[in-house]
Scaffold this motif. Structure first.
Motif, PDB file in Angstrom:
ATOM      1  N   VAL A  93     -45.597  -8.601 -57.725  1.00  0.00           N
ATOM      2  CA  VAL A  93     -44.776  -9.108 -58.814  1.00  0.00           C
ATOM      3  C   VAL A  93     -43.307  -8.917 -58.441  1.00  0.00           C
ATOM      4  N   PHE A  94     -42.504  -9.953 -58.637  1.00  0.00           N
ATOM      5  CA  PHE A  94     -41.112  -9.865 -58.228  1.00  0.00           C
ATOM      6  C   PHE A  94     -40.366  -8.820 -59.055  1.00  0.00           C
ATOM      7  N   ALA A  95     -39.549  -8.046 -58.384  1.00  0.00           N
ATOM      8  CA  ALA A  95     -38.650  -7.099 -59.034  1.00  0.00           C
ATOM      9  C   ALA A  95     -37.386  -7.017 -58.197  1.00  0.00           C
ATOM     10  N   ALA A  96     -36.264  -7.140 -58.857  1.00  0.00           N
ATOM     11  CA  ALA A  96     -34.989  -7.036 -58.144  1.00  0.00           C
ATOM     12  C   ALA A  96     -34.833  -5.627 -57.597  1.00  0.00           C
ATOM     13  N   ARG A  97     -34.239  -5.511 -56.429  1.00  0.00           N
ATOM     14  CA  ARG A  97     -34.031  -4.197 -55.817  1.00  0.00           C
ATOM     15  C   ARG A  97     -32.775  -3.555 -56.400  1.00  0.00           C
ATOM     16  N   VAL A  98     -32.945  -2.386 -56.975  1.00  0.00           N
ATOM     17  CA  VAL A  98     -31.818  -1.679 -57.582  1.00  0.00           C
ATOM     18  C   VAL A  98     -31.157  -0.724 -56.603  1.00  0.00           C
ATOM     19  N   GLY A  99     -31.800  -0.506 -55.447  1.00  0.00           N
ATOM     20  CA  GLY A  99     -31.254   0.401 -54.439  1.00  0.00           C
ATOM     21  C   GLY A  99     -31.863   1.783 -54.547  1.00  0.00           C
ATOM     22  N   GLY A 100     -32.259   2.335 -53.394  1.00  0.00           N
ATOM     23  CA  GLY A 100     -32.820   3.679 -53.363  1.00  0.00           C
ATOM     24  C   GLY A 100     -34.295   3.747 -53.649  1.00  0.00           C
ATOM     25  N   GLU A 101     -35.005   2.607 -53.654  1.00  0.00           N
ATOM     26  CA  GLU A 101     -36.446   2.635 -53.888  1.00  0.00           C
ATOM     27  C   GLU A 101     -37.170   3.332 -52.731  1.00  0.00           C
ATOM     28  N   GLU A 102     -38.220   4.075 -53.086  1.00  0.00           N
ATOM     29  CA  GLU A 102     -39.023   4.716 -52.044  1.00  0.00           C
ATOM     30  C   GLU A 102     -39.824   3.669 -51.271  1.00  0.00           C
ATOM     31  N   ARG A 103     -40.321   2.665 -52.000  1.00  0.00           N
ATOM     32  CA  ARG A 103     -41.057   1.582 -51.361  1.00  0.00           C
ATOM     33  C   ARG A 103     -40.377   0.278 -51.733  1.00  0.00           C
ATOM     34  N   ALA A 104     -39.717  -0.319 -50.803  1.00  0.00           N
ATOM     35  CA  ALA A 104     -38.978  -1.550 -51.061  1.00  0.00           C
ATOM     36  C   ALA A 104     -39.663  -2.713 -50.363  1.00  0.00           C
ATOM     37  N   PRO A 105     -39.631  -3.905 -50.970  1.00  0.00           N
ATOM     38  CA  PRO A 105     -40.219  -5.066 -50.307  1.00  0.00           C
ATOM     39  C   PRO A 105     -39.491  -5.384 -49.005  1.00  0.00           C
ATOM     40  N   ALA A 106     -40.223  -5.896 -48.056  1.00  0.00           N
ATOM     41  CA  ALA A 106     -39.628  -6.215 -46.758  1.00  0.00           C
ATOM     42  C   ALA A 106     -38.597  -7.326 -46.913  1.00  0.00           C
ATOM     43  N   SER A 107     -37.488  -7.183 -46.210  1.00  0.00           N
ATOM     44  CA  SER A 107     -36.475  -8.228 -46.240  1.00  0.00           C
ATOM     45  C   SER A 107     -36.895  -9.346 -45.296  1.00  0.00           C
ATOM     46  N   GLY A 108     -36.282 -10.503 -45.443  1.00  0.00           N
ATOM     47  CA  GLY A 108     -36.624 -11.637 -44.601  1.00  0.00           C
ATOM     48  C   GLY A 108     -36.624 -12.918 -45.401  1.00  0.00           C
TER      49      GLY A 108
END
Length: 207
Positions: free
Chosen positions: A76-91
């Protein structure tokens, strides 16, 4: 007590756009959700259906007994707020998701503002301040703090309708401020008294 939605209605609710709450389903399914106060039909063409606050609460609630395996959190899409332990891969795939979410948010602004304006935040953004500010930053190409290195961080504040945005340096902070202002936010730079760290205090513009 209000009866829970049927399995078919729950599937329609769960499939709603994660940002705008726009629904897709048969006329009968959508009419049933409207009757139960879980959706509304927009008065202007193309007369799409959207979740009401009650519908959003059901969508965000975890069912006690899932009828089928739940989707992984990163589906499910979630905007990255910064500092997440598990962040979606960029690309490229992430860029497409962010672009689609931002366009959906602009459309929600157009559909929910009486004058159809898209240059200022809407009610959804005021109810999800951190996610909304983070989406504006990520959609503009700013890099959130994460495993790849330093970047912006968006955090809630005790002040009503305001978020704090931190960045690793003054130039990045200034760039974040410019992006938020273009997205319809008001942003001012402040210094924390104890740590002397610079940050932005940003809030959605009303006019």
């Amino acid at each position: 007590m209000t009866r829970p939605p049927t399995a078919a209605q729950r599937r329609v609710i769960d499939a709603a756009d994660p940002v705008t709450g726009r629904l897709r389903g048969t006329e009968a399914q959508l009419a049933a959700l409207v009757k139960r106060g879980l959706a509304f039909r927009h008065p202007r063409p193309p007369h799409d259906h959207f979740l009401t606050p009650a519908g959003h609460r059901i969508r965000e609630a975890v069912p006690e007994v899932p009828e089928e395996p739940a989707a992984p959190a990163d589906a499910v899409f979630a905007a990255r707020v910064g500092g997440e332990e598990r962040a979606p891969a960029s690309g490229p795939a992430r860029q497409r998701e962010v672009h689609s979410a931002w366009q959906g948010l602009l459309e929600l602004r157009r559909m929910t503002h009486p004058d159809g304006a898209m240059d200022r935040p809407c009610g959804w953004e005021r109810a999800h301040l951190v996610r909304a500010a983070a989406l504006a930053l990520e959609a503009a190409g700013h890099r959130p703090e994460g495993p790849d290195g330093p970047g912006y961080r968006v955090r809630a504040t005790p002040q009503p309708e305001a978020v704090a945005v931190y960045a690793p340096d003054t130039d990045t902070l200034d760039a974040c401020a410019a992006t938020l202002e273009r997205a319809g936010w008001q942003a001012g730079a402040y210094t924390e008294p104890r740590t002397r760290a610079r940050y932005l205090l940003a809030s959605p513009r009303r006019v």
